[in-house]
Motif scaffolding. Structure first.
Motif, PDB file in Angstrom:
ATOM      1  N   LYS A   1      -4.631   6.992   1.571  1.00 36.60           N
ATOM      2  CA  LYS A   1      -4.041   5.899   0.808  1.00 36.60           C
ATOM      3  C   LYS A   1      -4.129   6.236  -0.672  1.00 36.60           C
ATOM      4  CE  LYS A   1      -4.960   1.627   1.911  1.00 36.60           C
ATOM      5  NZ  LYS A   1      -5.614   0.313   2.047  1.00 36.60           N
TER       6      LYS A   1
ATOM      7  N   ASP B   1      -3.268   0.495  -3.677  1.00 38.78           N
ATOM      8  CA  ASP B   1      -3.162  -0.767  -2.957  1.00 38.78           C
ATOM      9  C   ASP B   1      -2.978  -1.872  -3.992  1.00 38.78           C
ATOM     10  OD1 ASP B   1      -3.258  -2.713  -1.024  1.00 38.78           O
ATOM     11  OD2 ASP B   1      -5.356  -2.417  -0.513  1.00 38.78           O
TER      12      ASP B   1
ATOM     13  N   ALA C   1       0.851  -1.188   0.000  1.00 36.21           N
ATOM     14  CA  ALA C   1       0.000   0.000   0.000  1.00 36.21           C
ATOM     15  C   ALA C   1       0.887   1.236   0.000  1.00 36.21           C
ATOM     16  CB  ALA C   1      -0.916   0.016   1.206  1.00 36.21           C
TER      17      ALA C   1
END
Length: 53
Positions: A11, A14, A4
């Motif tokens: 974020k 991923d 990730a």
């Protein structure tokens, strides 16, 4: 194994990488910010060496 990538706020992406028996070389050149690794399974006999160049 999951990889990730995070920026300071969230974020970014991923990804999932398949690990094989023996040496695995994972190219991280496409990542820019903070990277986290997570194994998908419990692995009893894992030896890891991480080399950052």
């Amino acid at each position: 194994m999951r990889i990730a990538e995070y920026s300071l706020l969230s974020k970014v992406r991923d990804d999932t990488v398949t690990l094989n028996t023996g040496w695995n070389i994972i190219d991280l050149n496409s990542y820019y910010d903070i990277i986290a690794f997570k194994l998908d399974e419990s692995i009893d006999l894992l030896q890891a060496e991480i080399i950052l160049e």
